[in-house]
Scaffold this active site. Structure first.
Site, PDB file in Angstrom:
ATOM      1  N   ASN A   1      -6.177  -2.329   2.725  1.00 61.35           N
ATOM      2  CA  ASN A   1      -6.217  -3.779   2.837  1.00 61.35           C
ATOM      3  C   ASN A   1      -7.650  -4.209   3.099  1.00 61.35           C
ATOM      4  OD1 ASN A   1      -3.477  -4.222   2.532  1.00 61.35           O
ATOM      5  ND2 ASN A   1      -3.063  -4.318   4.718  1.00 61.35           N
TER       6      ASN A   1
ATOM      7  N   ARG B   1       0.821  -1.215   0.000  1.00 60.32           N
ATOM      8  CA  ARG B   1       0.000   0.000   0.000  1.00 60.32           C
ATOM      9  C   ARG B   1       0.851   1.258   0.000  1.00 60.32           C
ATOM     10  NH1 ARG B   1      -3.372  -0.261   5.002  1.00 60.32           N
ATOM     11  NH2 ARG B   1      -1.555  -1.376   5.677  1.00 60.32           N
TER      12      ARG B   1
END
Length: 102
Positions: free
Chosen positions: A45, A27
C-alpha cells in the site's frame, strides 16, 4: 503457469493501481494470484491510497497479472492501472510478497 524456463525472457514492471483498493484484502489477493501465475516481486500500500507492485516474469505472465490487477477483485474499484517497464539490469526476485506500507 510456472516461471523458471531459462529460454523465456524475464521482464519487470512497476505497477501503480489507483481506486478503492485498500482495506479490502486486495494485496493478499494479489499475492495469491501472483503465486498461481508464477510471478515474482512484491506488493504494498502507498500512503496516497494506491497500491504499488513490482512484477517479474515472462511477458505472458505479466500480461495475465496486469489483466487481473486491472479487473481487481470483486470488492475493488480500480480506476487506473499505470504500468512502467523496468529496463535491465534489475534485481531478480525469488518470491512474491507483501511489503509494509510506504
Amino acid at each position: 503457469m510456472e516461471s523458471g524456463d531459462k529460454d523465456e525472457p524475464l521482464e519487470t514492471r512497476l505497477v501503480r493501481v489507483r481506486g478503492d483498493v485498500q482495506g479490502i484484502g486486495y494485496r493478499e489477493a494479489c499475492v495469491r494470484r501472483a503465486h498461481s501465475l508464477g510471478v515474482t516481486g512484491w506488493v504494498r500500500n502507498r500512503m496516497d491510497g494506491s497500491v504499488e507492485a513490482i512484477l517479474q516474469g515472462s511477458p505472458e505472465q505479466l500480461a495475465n497479472m496486469c489483466a487481473w490487477l486491472s479487473e481487481g477483485m470483486s470488492a475493488a474499484l480500480v480506476e487506473e492501472l499505470e504500468v512502467t517497464e523496468v529496463p535491465p539490469p534489475f534485481l531478480r526476485f525469488d518470491i512474491f510478497e507483501r511489503l509494509p506500507t510506504l
